[in-house]
Design a protein around this motif. Structure first.
Motif, PDB file in Angstrom:
ATOM      1  N   SER A 227       0.834  -1.207   0.000  1.00  0.00           N
ATOM      2  CA  SER A 227       0.000   0.000   0.000  1.00  0.00           C
ATOM      3  C   SER A 227       0.867   1.254   0.000  1.00  0.00           C
ATOM      4  CB  SER A 227      -0.939  -0.007   1.213  1.00  0.00           C
ATOM      5  OG  SER A 227      -0.229   0.149   2.425  1.00  0.00           O
ATOM      6  N   PHE A 228       1.990   1.236   0.730  1.00  0.00           N
ATOM      7  CA  PHE A 228       2.898   2.384   0.716  1.00  0.00           C
ATOM      8  C   PHE A 228       3.446   2.618  -0.690  1.00  0.00           C
ATOM      9  CE2 PHE A 228       4.131   1.238   5.353  1.00  0.00           C
ATOM     10  CZ  PHE A 228       3.042   1.933   5.840  1.00  0.00           C
ATOM     11  N   ILE A 229       3.841   1.544  -1.350  1.00  0.00           N
ATOM     12  CA  ILE A 229       4.434   1.656  -2.687  1.00  0.00           C
ATOM     13  C   ILE A 229       3.407   2.164  -3.697  1.00  0.00           C
ATOM     14  CG2 ILE A 229       5.431   0.323  -4.591  1.00  0.00           C
ATOM     15  CD1 ILE A 229       6.699  -1.500  -2.438  1.00  0.00           C
ATOM     16  N   LEU A 230       2.183   1.648  -3.618  1.00  0.00           N
ATOM     17  CA  LEU A 230       1.144   2.066  -4.560  1.00  0.00           C
ATOM     18  C   LEU A 230       0.782   3.540  -4.389  1.00  0.00           C
ATOM     19  CD1 LEU A 230      -1.236  -1.040  -4.503  1.00  0.00           C
ATOM     20  CD2 LEU A 230       0.287  -0.331  -6.357  1.00  0.00           C
ATOM     21  N   ILE A 231       0.622   3.970  -3.140  1.00  0.00           N
ATOM     22  CA  ILE A 231       0.299   5.382  -2.900  1.00  0.00           C
ATOM     23  C   ILE A 231       1.441   6.264  -3.400  1.00  0.00           C
ATOM     24  CG2 ILE A 231      -0.189   7.129  -1.150  1.00  0.00           C
ATOM     25  CD1 ILE A 231      -1.434   4.888   0.546  1.00  0.00           C
ATOM     26  N   GLY A 232       2.692   5.845  -3.130  1.00  0.00           N
ATOM     27  CA  GLY A 232       3.842   6.597  -3.609  1.00  0.00           C
ATOM     28  C   GLY A 232       3.856   6.720  -5.127  1.00  0.00           C
ATOM     29  N   PHE A 233       3.445   5.646  -5.815  1.00  0.00           N
ATOM     30  CA  PHE A 233       3.411   5.676  -7.281  1.00  0.00           C
ATOM     31  C   PHE A 233       2.413   6.703  -7.792  1.00  0.00           C
ATOM     32  CE2 PHE A 233       1.420   4.101 -11.240  1.00  0.00           C
ATOM     33  CZ  PHE A 233       2.519   4.205 -12.081  1.00  0.00           C
ATOM     34  N   PHE A 234       1.221   6.744  -7.194  1.00  0.00           N
ATOM     35  CA  PHE A 234       0.214   7.689  -7.666  1.00  0.00           C
ATOM     36  C   PHE A 234       0.613   9.132  -7.352  1.00  0.00           C
ATOM     37  CE2 PHE A 234      -2.498   3.846  -7.610  1.00  0.00           C
ATOM     38  CZ  PHE A 234      -2.999   3.928  -8.902  1.00  0.00           C
ATOM     39  N   ILE A 235       1.328   9.344  -6.255  1.00  0.00           N
ATOM     40  CA  ILE A 235       1.833  10.696  -5.977  1.00  0.00           C
ATOM     41  C   ILE A 235       2.884  11.080  -7.010  1.00  0.00           C
ATOM     42  CG2 ILE A 235       3.038  12.140  -4.302  1.00  0.00           C
ATOM     43  CD1 ILE A 235       1.856  10.418  -2.091  1.00  0.00           C
ATOM     44  N   TRP A 236       3.723  10.116  -7.383  1.00  0.00           N
ATOM     45  CA  TRP A 236       4.730  10.374  -8.419  1.00  0.00           C
ATOM     46  C   TRP A 236       4.058  10.754  -9.741  1.00  0.00           C
ATOM     47  CZ3 TRP A 236       5.862   7.413 -12.908  1.00  0.00           C
ATOM     48  CH2 TRP A 236       7.037   7.799 -13.579  1.00  0.00           C
ATOM     49  N   LEU A 237       2.962  10.078 -10.086  1.00  0.00           N
ATOM     50  CA  LEU A 237       2.215  10.449 -11.290  1.00  0.00           C
ATOM     51  C   LEU A 237       1.678  11.870 -11.184  1.00  0.00           C
ATOM     52  CD1 LEU A 237       0.098   7.262 -12.197  1.00  0.00           C
ATOM     53  CD2 LEU A 237       2.150   8.109 -13.338  1.00  0.00           C
ATOM     54  N   ALA A 238       1.100  12.217 -10.025  1.00  0.00           N
ATOM     55  CA  ALA A 238       0.575  13.569  -9.817  1.00  0.00           C
ATOM     56  C   ALA A 238       1.686  14.608  -9.920  1.00  0.00           C
ATOM     57  CB  ALA A 238      -0.113  13.656  -8.457  1.00  0.00           C
ATOM     58  N   GLU A 239       2.886  14.252  -9.433  1.00  0.00           N
ATOM     59  CA  GLU A 239       4.017  15.172  -9.526  1.00  0.00           C
ATOM     60  C   GLU A 239       4.392  15.413 -10.984  1.00  0.00           C
ATOM     61  OE1 GLU A 239       8.340  15.760  -7.411  1.00  0.00           O
ATOM     62  OE2 GLU A 239       7.748  13.725  -7.974  1.00  0.00           O
ATOM     63  N   ASN A 240       4.369  14.371 -11.801  1.00  0.00           N
ATOM     64  CA  ASN A 240       4.658  14.546 -13.221  1.00  0.00           C
ATOM     65  C   ASN A 240       3.664  15.498 -13.872  1.00  0.00           C
ATOM     66  OD1 ASN A 240       6.866  12.739 -14.663  1.00  0.00           O
ATOM     67  ND2 ASN A 240       6.088  11.542 -12.940  1.00  0.00           N
ATOM     68  N   ILE A 241       2.387  15.322 -13.546  1.00  0.00           N
ATOM     69  CA  ILE A 241       1.362  16.193 -14.121  1.00  0.00           C
ATOM     70  C   ILE A 241       1.563  17.636 -13.658  1.00  0.00           C
ATOM     71  CG2 ILE A 241      -1.121  16.651 -14.216  1.00  0.00           C
ATOM     72  CD1 ILE A 241      -1.540  13.611 -13.875  1.00  0.00           C
ATOM     73  N   SER A 242       1.884  17.808 -12.378  1.00  0.00           N
ATOM     74  CA  SER A 242       2.090  19.162 -11.840  1.00  0.00           C
ATOM     75  C   SER A 242       3.250  19.865 -12.524  1.00  0.00           C
ATOM     76  CB  SER A 242       2.331  19.088 -10.329  1.00  0.00           C
ATOM     77  OG  SER A 242       1.206  18.565  -9.653  1.00  0.00           O
ATOM     78  N   THR A 243       4.326  19.135 -12.823  1.00  0.00           N
ATOM     79  CA  THR A 243       5.462  19.773 -13.484  1.00  0.00           C
ATOM     80  C   THR A 243       5.152  20.066 -14.953  1.00  0.00           C
ATOM     81  OG1 THR A 243       6.449  17.583 -13.907  1.00  0.00           O
ATOM     82  CG2 THR A 243       7.177  18.766 -11.943  1.00  0.00           C
ATOM     83  N   ILE A 244       4.253  19.304 -15.550  1.00  0.00           N
ATOM     84  CA  ILE A 244       3.804  19.639 -16.913  1.00  0.00           C
ATOM     85  C   ILE A 244       3.157  21.022 -16.917  1.00  0.00           C
ATOM     86  CG2 ILE A 244       2.099  19.080 -18.700  1.00  0.00           C
ATOM     87  CD1 ILE A 244       2.612  16.128 -18.140  1.00  0.00           C
ATOM     88  N   PHE A 245       2.393  21.318 -15.852  1.00  0.00           N
ATOM     89  CA  PHE A 245       1.736  22.613 -15.740  1.00  0.00           C
ATOM     90  C   PHE A 245       2.663  23.695 -15.170  1.00  0.00           C
ATOM     91  CE2 PHE A 245      -1.852  19.891 -16.335  1.00  0.00           C
ATOM     92  CZ  PHE A 245      -2.837  20.675 -16.900  1.00  0.00           C
ATOM     93  N   GLY A 246       3.915  23.349 -14.909  1.00  0.00           N
ATOM     94  CA  GLY A 246       4.900  24.338 -14.501  1.00  0.00           C
ATOM     95  C   GLY A 246       4.741  24.860 -13.093  1.00  0.00           C
ATOM     96  N   ILE A 247       4.096  24.090 -12.211  1.00  0.00           N
ATOM     97  CA  ILE A 247       3.940  24.547 -10.832  1.00  0.00           C
ATOM     98  C   ILE A 247       5.311  24.674 -10.176  1.00  0.00           C
ATOM     99  CG2 ILE A 247       2.939  24.020  -8.578  1.00  0.00           C
ATOM    100  CD1 ILE A 247       0.916  24.834 -10.673  1.00  0.00           C
ATOM    101  N   TRP A 248       6.172  23.700 -10.384  1.00  0.00           N
ATOM    102  CA  TRP A 248       7.569  23.803  -9.987  1.00  0.00           C
ATOM    103  C   TRP A 248       8.407  23.104 -11.039  1.00  0.00           C
ATOM    104  CZ3 TRP A 248       4.190  20.504  -7.511  1.00  0.00           C
ATOM    105  CH2 TRP A 248       4.500  19.141  -7.519  1.00  0.00           C
ATOM    106  N   ARG A 249       9.701  23.286 -10.988  1.00  0.00           N
ATOM    107  CA  ARG A 249      10.584  22.712 -11.992  1.00  0.00           C
ATOM    108  C   ARG A 249      11.803  22.081 -11.337  1.00  0.00           C
ATOM    109  NH1 ARG A 249      11.011  27.894 -16.054  1.00  0.00           N
ATOM    110  NH2 ARG A 249       8.909  27.794 -16.959  1.00  0.00           N
ATOM    111  N   TYR A 250      12.210  20.941 -11.894  1.00  0.00           N
ATOM    112  CA  TYR A 250      13.490  20.348 -11.541  1.00  0.00           C
ATOM    113  C   TYR A 250      14.551  20.927 -12.485  1.00  0.00           C
ATOM    114  CZ  TYR A 250      11.140  17.009  -8.514  1.00  0.00           C
ATOM    115  OH  TYR A 250      10.424  16.447  -7.496  1.00  0.00           O
ATOM    116  N   PRO A 251      15.816  20.837 -12.106  1.00  0.00           N
ATOM    117  CA  PRO A 251      16.866  21.414 -12.967  1.00  0.00           C
ATOM    118  C   PRO A 251      16.831  20.910 -14.406  1.00  0.00           C
ATOM    119  CG  PRO A 251      17.777  20.893 -10.810  1.00  0.00           C
ATOM    120  CD  PRO A 251      16.362  20.341 -10.824  1.00  0.00           C
ATOM    121  N   ASN A 252      16.457  19.634 -14.604  1.00  0.00           N
ATOM    122  CA  ASN A 252      16.424  19.095 -15.966  1.00  0.00           C
ATOM    123  C   ASN A 252      15.181  19.514 -16.740  1.00  0.00           C
ATOM    124  OD1 ASN A 252      14.801  17.438 -14.284  1.00  0.00           O
ATOM    125  ND2 ASN A 252      14.897  15.770 -15.784  1.00  0.00           N
ATOM    126  N   GLN A 253      14.335  20.334 -16.133  1.00  0.00           N
ATOM    127  CA  GLN A 253      13.112  20.793 -16.792  1.00  0.00           C
ATOM    128  C   GLN A 253      13.149  22.287 -17.105  1.00  0.00           C
ATOM    129  OE1 GLN A 253      10.312  19.533 -13.765  1.00  0.00           O
ATOM    130  NE2 GLN A 253       9.854  17.608 -14.821  1.00  0.00           N
TER     131      GLN A 253
END
Length: 293
Positions: A227-253
């Motif tokens: 359950s920890f791993i699955l929840i972490g995966f869905f948060i990682w997906l949400a993070e990808n979507i958030s960076t698409i919208f430019g809410i925050w950026r990593y150096p490689n973005q």
């Protein structure tokens, strides 16, 4: 009744009625086989969606608020206003208790402190590129609500799915692991990343732990670590979507979007474990989630 109060009352009534139905309504109790699987799957999906009220509304705002802001209010400031409004509405409508709200506020503080450190000049793991009046140490105040959203989901799902834990480890050990996880987010920039050592300890600590949950009318089981791993995966997906919208950026973005590194999945999974321990304290874990052998 004024329209805004009337709408709030209708929303409260609908969600309270939905909660009552999800917790006590059993119109298909005697079905079996594949039909039962479908009913339990649907109920589980609805309960998960209901548990994501704060998460869903907050991230909907992230997707819908224009980058340029609205009516002269910068985007980050609008997101803070919306997050506060959602939180207030959940308390007013009693979807969240004051004790739960205090716990979620603690998530906000812990998350904001981590954000300030990670975006500081010497670290700069990521950045918030847009202007905001409500930035503090370079971090918009709404950022803490992204961590609070994780806590809100766990709190709501715990109640709606009637969560219990079998073979939970000694509470002081789980607390020590949570502290080690949070500390490593800071110290790995200076003394080495001990994430995988902590993950190995966590694996051993929770290896026998099973989460018991009720999607419909019968308890089901899942390894707690899964359950920890699955929840972490869905948060990682949400993070990808958030960076698409430019809410925050990593150096490689900086010069265009690219997928968030898969290693962040492990970081989020560890953060979920830390969040679980905090919520468990609220739920008085030593009294309420142990299941007799």
């Amino acid at each position: 009744m004024p329209p805004n109060l009337n709408q709030a009352y209708k929303s409260q009534h609908f969600l309270n009625t939905l909660d009552t139905f999800l917790l006590h309504g059993r119109p298909f109790r005697h079905i079996s086989g594949f039909k039962r699987f479908i009913i339990e799957f649907v109920y589980f999906g609805i309960k998960e969606a209901r548990s994501c009220v704060f998460v869903g509304l907050f991230f909907l705002a992230i997707f819908l608020v224009p980058r340029a802001g609205l009516i002269g209010i910068p985007r980050y400031d609008l997101l803070l206003i919306i997050a506060l409004a959602i939180q207030a509405a959940m308390i007013i409508t009693r979807l969240e208790t004051w004790d739960e709200a205090k716990t979620i506020a603690m998530f906000h503080v812990l998350g904001f402190a981590l954000e300030v450190f990670k975006t500081s000049g010497s670290i700069q793991s990521w950045s918030y590129p847009d202007f905001a009046y409500t930035k503090l140490f370079g971090v918009p105040l709404f950022a803490g609500f992204m961590y609070a959203a994780v806590g809100s989901y766990i709190i709501q799902a715990w109640r709606l799915l009637d969560v219990r834990i079998r073979h939970h480890p000694p509470y002081w050990m789980s607390t020590a692991i949570a502290l080690a996880i949070y500390t490593n987010f800071f110290t790995h920039h200076y003394i080495g990343d001990f994430r995988w050592y902590i993950a190995a300890c966590t694996l051993g600590l929770y290896a026998r732990s099973t989460v018991i949950y009720v999607p419909y009318d019968r308890p089901r089981r899942m390894p707690l670590l899964l359950s920890f791993i699955l929840i972490g995966f869905f948060i990682w997906l949400a993070e990808n979507i958030s960076t698409i919208f430019g809410i925050w950026r990593y150096p490689n973005q900086q010069f265009g979007w690219s997928m968030v590194h898969l290693g962040k999945w492990s970081s989020w999974s560890l953060l979920v474990i830390m969040s679980f321990v905090v919520v468990a304290q609220l739920k008085h874990i030593k009294k309420t989630i142990y299941i007799p052998e």
